[in-house]
Design a protein around this motif. Structure first.
Motif, short mmCIF file in Angstrom:
data_model
loop_
_atom_site.label_atom_id
_atom_site.label_comp_id
_atom_site.label_asym_id
_atom_site.label_seq_id
_atom_site.Cartn_x
_atom_site.Cartn_y
_atom_site.Cartn_z
N MET A 1 0.83 -1.21 0.00
CA MET A 1 0.00 0.00 0.00
C MET A 1 0.87 1.26 0.00
SD MET A 1 -2.91 1.77 0.74
CE MET A 1 -3.34 3.25 1.68
N SER B 1 -5.84 1.30 4.80
CA SER B 1 -5.82 0.45 3.61
C SER B 1 -7.23 0.16 3.12
CB SER B 1 -5.06 -0.86 3.89
OG SER B 1 -5.62 -1.55 5.00
N LEU B 2 -8.18 0.00 4.04
CA LEU B 2 -9.57 -0.23 3.64
C LEU B 2 -10.16 1.02 2.98
CD1 LEU B 2 -11.92 -2.22 3.65
CD2 LEU B 2 -12.58 -1.33 5.90
N ALA C 1 -8.83 1.25 -0.58
CA ALA C 1 -9.47 0.31 -1.49
C ALA C 1 -10.86 0.79 -1.91
CB ALA C 1 -9.57 -1.07 -0.83
N ILE C 2 -11.56 1.46 -1.00
CA ILE C 2 -12.93 1.89 -1.28
C ILE C 2 -12.96 3.18 -2.11
CG2 ILE C 2 -15.05 2.77 -0.19
CD1 ILE C 2 -14.46 0.88 2.16
N ILE D 1 -5.93 -0.16 -5.72
CA ILE D 1 -6.92 -0.96 -5.00
C ILE D 1 -6.36 -2.35 -4.70
CG2 ILE D 1 -9.15 -2.12 -5.22
CD1 ILE D 1 -10.07 0.37 -6.83
N PHE D 2 -5.72 -2.94 -5.70
CA PHE D 2 -5.11 -4.26 -5.49
C PHE D 2 -4.08 -4.22 -4.37
CE2 PHE D 2 -1.68 -7.29 -6.76
CZ PHE D 2 -2.37 -8.46 -6.46
N ALA E 1 -3.88 -2.06 -1.92
CA ALA E 1 -4.54 -1.78 -0.64
C ALA E 1 -5.19 -3.03 -0.07
CB ALA E 1 -5.57 -0.67 -0.82
N ILE E 2 -5.80 -3.85 -0.92
CA ILE E 2 -6.42 -5.09 -0.45
C ILE E 2 -5.35 -6.05 0.08
CG2 ILE E 2 -7.66 -7.16 -1.20
CD1 ILE E 2 -9.23 -5.35 -3.13
N CYS E 3 -4.22 -6.13 -0.63
CA CYS E 3 -3.10 -6.96 -0.15
C CYS E 3 -2.64 -6.49 1.23
CB CYS E 3 -1.93 -6.89 -1.13
SG CYS E 3 -2.20 -7.74 -2.70
N PHE F 1 -4.34 -4.72 3.51
CA PHE F 1 -5.39 -4.94 4.52
C PHE F 1 -5.39 -6.39 4.99
CE2 PHE F 1 -9.79 -6.16 5.55
CZ PHE F 1 -10.05 -5.26 6.58
N CYS F 2 -5.35 -7.32 4.05
CA CYS F 2 -5.35 -8.75 4.42
C CYS F 2 -4.09 -9.13 5.18
CB CYS F 2 -5.50 -9.61 3.17
SG CYS F 2 -7.08 -9.41 2.31
#
Length: 432
Positions: A250, A312-313, A316-317, A407-408, A410-412, A414-415
């Motif tokens: 991120m 990060s969430l 992504a949003i 977005i990709f 950020a999702i990485c 967050f998880c």
């Protein structure tokens, strides 16, 4: 030159130590930003092709190639810093970085020496990448180890904050050149002037680095691992390194999107003026500088996990709606508004991420582990952000397409944050 046995009290103040150790970060990011901003001129000088898209893609590919050297530098130079000390190791990384910078500045164009021109520029970028692989880790660990109790996040955040000063100075230089010189002169030779300025300050940065004191935390260590032991430890903790890499995704993607790629995006995609694109980038650098220490302080107060997951969430949003709004209504004001929002997300997230990454790595390979995770993220995600953004816009026809990449990432992140803190149970601030 003082030896690594210099005690921490030899440094006159904490602020002085921060200034000395982050000076190399300034040089690194100063040069990287200039390479991204003057990508069009560099493409014409060193990578002539049948069309502008192909020429620009080759330039961004060479820019990204430097990041592929970072993992190698992270392990080799990171292990060296973990062995000989933070101070000596950071002088070595600065020497290698300065060599790459000088090489890029002095290389004649393709018209003068043919294929040697792009080859030497590539070599310069590889040297810079090899050095940067351990520079960020070495500086971040130094700041974390010198921090006062309970303020590790605040101190470590100045690693990234120093890079924002470089963005502001580089953007200001570019803006001044744009006002004083004709576009044809900038394209022919004027773009080299900011790079030359970076070379002029190299001796000053060397003097600052030589006056560093070794950290008390390193001096207190009785065991220093061999290179073989470093490799073994990193392999044993490979899952931590990989999760750390995804957490950094991120940071590195957002940073290169809103700084290095932003001027090219503003000029080539949004058709804004060079002056407007530079001014937006300058103000984004100021914004980053403001939010990073705040992110570090908030993470000291509320914990790293909370900020990392929330930012990060949010990224992504909101990334695609924000860039889509800008693409549909391109203007200086709209570009500034959107990039300042992304700057807020980046600054708060990274202010928490840097100290978090120093905390999760095994202490005996702290620099190597941090550097490897950060370098892998930069190589896989951030370093190729300009090239991937250019490619995504080209194949989709959507000017907001760079948001897909963010977005990709950020999702990485967050998880990885959720998995990492569930495993390590480090949701609360870790004592210094």
């Amino acid at each position: 030159m003082q030896g690594s046995t210099t005690s921490a009290p030899a440094v006159k103040s904490k602020a002085g130590a921060v200034f000395r150790v982050t000076s190399g970060n300034f040089l690194e990011q100063f040069d990287f930003f200039l390479f991204g901003f003057y990508a069009t001129q560099i493409a014409a000088a060193f990578f002539p092709a049948s069309n502008e898209f192909a020429s620009l893609m080759m330039t961004f590919a060479v820019f990204g190639a430097g990041f592929l050297m970072r993992p190698l530098g992270a392990v080799i130079l990171g292990a060296y810093i973990d062995d000989v000390g933070r101070r000596k190791g950071l002088i070595v990384t600065l020497s290698i970085m300065a060599s790459g910078t000088l090489l890029i500045v002095l290389v004649p164009g393709y018209a003068s020496i043919g294929l040697w021109a792009p080859a030497l520029v590539l070599l310069g970028r590889l040297l810079q990448g090899f050095s940067a692989g351990a520079e960020l880790g070495g500086v971040s660990v130094y700041l974390a180890e010198m921090a006062t109790p309970g303020r590790k996040g605040f101190y470590a955040s100045w690693q990234s904050a120093s890079q924002q000063v470089a963005i502001v100075v580089a953007a200001a230089l570019g803006y001044a050149l744009n006002q004083w010189m004709a576009p044809v002169d900038i394209a022919a030779w004027g773009w080299r002037i900011p790079f030359a300025v970076g070379c002029v300050i190299i001796p000053f940065i060397f003097l600052l680095r030589r006056s560093l004191a070794e950290t008390e935390a390193f001096q207190a260590r009785t065991h220093r691992p061999t290179m073989k032991a470093v490799f073994r430890t990193l392999l044993d903790d490979a899952s931590i390194v990989i999760l750390g890499m995804l957490m950094v995704a991120m940071t590195t993607t957002a940073f290169y999107l809103i700084t290095v790629y932003a001027p090219t995006f503003g000029k080539s995609v949004l058709q804004l003026s060079t002056a407007d694109a530079l001014m937006v980038t300058l103000l984004v650098g100021v914004s980053n500088f403001f939010w990073l220490p705040i992110g570090g302080m908030l993470s000291d107060r509320f914990g790293r996990k909370t900020l990392l997951a929330a930012m990060s969430l949010l990224a992504a949003i909101t990334a695609y709606p924000a860039l889509s709004y800008l693409a549909q209504q391109p203007s200086f004001a709209h570009m500034l508004k959107v990039l300042l929002w992304l700057s807020f997300l980046y600054g708060i997230y990274n202010g928490a991420m840097i100290p978090a990454l120093t905390e999760i790595m095994p202490v005996e390979v702290r620099v190597a582990g941090f550097s490897l995770a950060y370098s892998l993220a930069t190589a896989v995600f951030g370093g190729f952000t300009p090239a991937i953004s250019t490619w995504l816009i080209h194949i989709t026809g959507d000017k907001a397409a760079p948001a897909y990449w963010m977005i990709f990432a950020a999702i990485c992140a967050f998880c990885a944050t959720l998995v990492l803190y569930r495993r390590l149970r480090l949701g609360a601030p870790v004592p210094a």
